[in-house]
Design a protein around this motif. Structure first.
Motif, PDB file in Angstrom:
ATOM      1  N   SER A   1       0.799  17.203   1.175  1.00 49.94           N
ATOM      2  CA  SER A   1       1.973  16.761   0.160  1.00 49.94           C
ATOM      3  C   SER A   1       2.925  18.056   0.092  1.00 49.94           C
ATOM      4  CB  SER A   1       1.307  16.767  -1.306  1.00 49.94           C
ATOM      5  OG  SER A   1       0.465  17.703  -1.724  1.00 49.94           O
TER       6      SER A   1
ATOM      7  N   CYS B   1      -1.043   6.902   5.913  1.00 51.47           N
ATOM      8  CA  CYS B   1      -0.348   8.140   5.485  1.00 51.47           C
ATOM      9  C   CYS B   1      -0.883   8.520   3.773  1.00 51.47           C
ATOM     10  CB  CYS B   1       1.098   7.887   5.695  1.00 51.47           C
ATOM     11  SG  CYS B   1       1.460   7.064   7.320  1.00 51.47           S
ATOM     12  N   LYS B   2      -1.437   9.434   3.909  1.00 51.42           N
ATOM     13  CA  LYS B   2      -2.043   9.675   2.533  1.00 51.42           C
ATOM     14  C   LYS B   2      -1.123  10.359   1.448  1.00 51.42           C
ATOM     15  CE  LYS B   2      -5.612  11.695   4.946  1.00 51.42           C
ATOM     16  NZ  LYS B   2      -6.275  12.940   4.953  1.00 51.42           N
ATOM     17  N   TYR B   3       0.003  10.754   1.907  1.00 54.59           N
ATOM     18  CA  TYR B   3       1.055  11.227   0.867  1.00 54.59           C
ATOM     19  C   TYR B   3       2.337  10.524   1.124  1.00 54.59           C
ATOM     20  CZ  TYR B   3      -2.721  14.471  -0.707  1.00 54.59           C
ATOM     21  OH  TYR B   3      -3.955  14.993  -0.933  1.00 54.59           O
ATOM     22  N   GLY B   4       2.504   9.745   1.846  1.00 54.71           N
ATOM     23  CA  GLY B   4       3.644   8.655   2.057  1.00 54.71           C
ATOM     24  C   GLY B   4       4.243   9.078   3.306  1.00 54.71           C
TER      25      GLY B   4
ATOM     26  N   ASP C   1       6.346   5.459  -0.910  1.00 53.10           N
ATOM     27  CA  ASP C   1       4.831   5.910  -1.462  1.00 53.10           C
ATOM     28  C   ASP C   1       3.836   5.180  -0.931  1.00 53.10           C
ATOM     29  OD1 ASP C   1       2.793   6.947  -2.901  1.00 53.10           O
ATOM     30  OD2 ASP C   1       4.096   6.633  -5.150  1.00 53.10           O
ATOM     31  N   THR C   2       3.157   5.295  -0.092  1.00 55.71           N
ATOM     32  CA  THR C   2       1.818   4.518   0.461  1.00 55.71           C
ATOM     33  C   THR C   2       0.649   5.014  -0.043  1.00 55.71           C
ATOM     34  OG1 THR C   2       1.829   6.182   2.401  1.00 55.71           O
ATOM     35  CG2 THR C   2       2.891   4.041   2.812  1.00 55.71           C
ATOM     36  N   ARG C   3       0.819   5.890  -1.256  1.00 54.79           N
ATOM     37  CA  ARG C   3      -0.673   6.383  -1.664  1.00 54.79           C
ATOM     38  C   ARG C   3      -1.311   5.402  -2.410  1.00 54.79           C
ATOM     39  NH1 ARG C   3       2.038  11.362  -5.202  1.00 54.79           N
ATOM     40  NH2 ARG C   3       3.286   9.512  -5.410  1.00 54.79           N
TER      41      ARG C   3
ATOM     42  N   VAL D   1      -3.461   3.257   0.522  1.00 56.50           N
ATOM     43  CA  VAL D   1      -4.269   4.110   1.369  1.00 56.50           C
ATOM     44  C   VAL D   1      -5.649   3.329   1.659  1.00 56.50           C
ATOM     45  CG1 VAL D   1      -5.540   6.254   1.908  1.00 56.50           C
ATOM     46  CG2 VAL D   1      -3.138   6.013   1.416  1.00 56.50           C
TER      47      VAL D   1
END
Ligand SMILES: *[C@@H]1O[C@H](CO)[C@@H](O)[C@H](O)[C@H]1NC(C)=O
Ligand SMILES: *[C@@H]1O[C@H](CO)[C@@H](O)[C@H](O)[C@H]1NC(C)=O
Length: 454
Positions: free
Chosen positions: A169, A196-199, A262-264, A267
């Motif tokens: 991040s 994508c853990k943080y976007g 925002d893919t969080r 996940v």
């Protein structure tokens, strides 16, 4: 803020004379409109639009955006331009779609979604850059593309569109700070395949060379060209001088859009071995069809003044005293109601808005019709007919009521009934149908054209 010492990319970059303005613009509206490609009608797929509120279904070349717009979602008051791109959806395991929400980019503020816009000067201070002329517009990318372009893999055009999959991040982390649009381990031209853990940050460079004559061309592209040269992995397009071809000799600012998805929240839903669950709004699961549009609308000579005076290597708005800043709160207050009678976000959708079945390629995608979506486009072509006359009840074009079919998304209302069911329409400008909802739902106004039972 001492950021110069914190950004490895920019420290690395000091060998290049490099300057830009970089600023956030929040969301103005997200809807199926595209005044460049399909003026006057509902566009085939959803775009997110940012910039001045003079954005409209049609935008004539002689529209004076600075005098027509009363506000802008962009950080600089002088900027009444409009910028738009496709939006991203997440396809759930059960086949439904959710719009991937957006979040502010690193070091930009608290704007609602939107994008980060860059105008970058040539690295060589002696190359004069000329602001876009009034009325100028252009498109980067091609929504129908579903495979990698067959061109020199290190050319600027090959790297014009890319995606950064954030695994961490921090803004000083290499996977943020390494230059965008370079053949490093961090960017892909296709949509990222892994979670994508943080976007995800989508990155789109526009051509910076102009023919010096045309404000626009029928394909919205032929009047501009990418500069030529080889992209270096450590510098990327952003730190590249390049040379304009003789057909397009006028060097413009290098326009660059970043959009942060925002893919969080998704996940844990990422399929273990399946194809990427991400899809762009035109039914593109590859990412090769990523595209953006630009309509220049800066006041007077203000962009030229910024290009001639603002040389911060980080492009921070505070460093460009020649321009006037808008507060985040005022940027967020500048919005526009959608003119298309459908829901494109905030609910789980059975299909992508418009007729956008997922088309994986590698051949070019085709336009599809007959799915019952609100649409006035013609199958296999974009409409060339003049825009329909506005109806008496609405200042802008109001689409005809949708025809419900079995493949109709849940958000399209069924025919009028005494009581509306879940997601049914229950009000809005010109609505004659039922205005009450079956329990336990209540009629909620979404905008002036649409109230819905939720
Ligand atoms: C959009 O265009 C319509 C029709 O030309 C016009 O009536 C309306 O005022 C325009 N809206 C804006 C925000 O400029
Ligand atoms: C499909 O999955 C999504 C995400 O889990 C969920 O929100 C939605 O309600 C599901 N829809 C149906 C029809 O099962």
């Amino acid at each position: 803020m001492g950021l110069r010492y914190l950004l490895p990319f920019f420290v690395l970059a000091t060998q290049y004379a490099h300057a830009l303005i970089r600023f956030p613009c929040g969301q103005l509206v997200t809807e199926r409109t595209d005044p460049l490609v399909v003026p006057g009608v509902v566009s085939p797929h959803v775009h997110q639009v940012i910039g001045g509120n003079a954005f409209n279904l049609t935008m004539a070349l002689d529209n004076d955006l600075p005098s027509m717009a009363t506000c802008t979602t962009c950080k600089f008051k002088e900027d009444k331009s409009n910028y738009w791109t496709a939006v991203m959806y997440f396809k759930h395991a059960n086949g439904t779609f959710s719009r991937v929400p957006q979040m502010p980019n690193h070091l930009t503020g608290t704007q609602n979604g939107g994008m980060t816009v860059y105008y970058i000067q040539p690295t060589n201070r002696n190359s004069k850059v000329k602001q876009f002329p009034k009325g100028f517009r252009m498109i980067a990318g091609d929504p129908f593309l579903r495979q990698k372009k067959n061109i020199d893999a290190n050319s600027p055009e090959a790297w014009a569109s890319s995606f950064r999959c954030w695994q961490t991040s921090g803004f000083t982390d290499a996977d943020n700070s390494s230059p965008p649009g370079a053949s490093t381990q961090y960017d892909t031209i296709a949509l990222p395949a892994k979670p994508c853990k943080y976007g995800i940050r989508s990155q789109l460079f526009f051509p910076a060379c102009w023919d010096g004559k045309n404000l626009d061309t029928p394909d919205h592209k032929s009047h501009v060209a990418y500069f030529q040269g080889q992209v270096q992995a450590g510098a990327g397009i952003i730190l590249m001088e390049g040379t304009c071809p003789s057909t397009h000799p006028v060097r413009m600012p290098l326009l660059f859009y970043e959009t942060v998805w925002d893919t969080r929240p998704f996940v844990n839903e990422w399929p273990a071995n399946g194809p990427t669950p991400l899809v762009l709004s035109m039914g593109d699961p590859t990412g090769y069809g990523h595209h953006g549009d630009y309509v220049f609308g800066w006041e007077g000579n203000s962009l030229q003044t910024a290009m001639d005076n603002c040389f911060d290597t980080l492009g921070l708005p505070d460093s460009c005293k020649q321009l006037t800043q808008v507060s985040d709160a005022d940027m967020n207050k500048c919005t526009k109601a959608s003119v298309v009678n459908e829901k494109v976000e905030g609910v789980v959708l059975n299909s992508l808005p418009g007729c956008n079945p997922i088309q994986t390629g590698p051949g070019p995608a085709t336009l599809v019709s007959g799915c019952g979506a609100v649409s006035t486009t013609i199958e296999g072509s974009v409409p060339t007919a003049p825009p329909p006359a506005p109806t008496g009840t609405s200042p802008v074009y109001t689409p005809p009521p949708p025809v419900p079919t079995s493949s109709t998304p849940v958000v399209v209302p069924p025919p009028p009934a005494p009581m509306q069911t879940h997601y049914g329409q229950c009000g809005g400008s010109g609505w004659n149908g039922a205005t009450t909802c079956e329990a336990p739902y209540t009629c909620k106004a979404q905008n002036q054209w649409y109230s819905q039972c939720t």
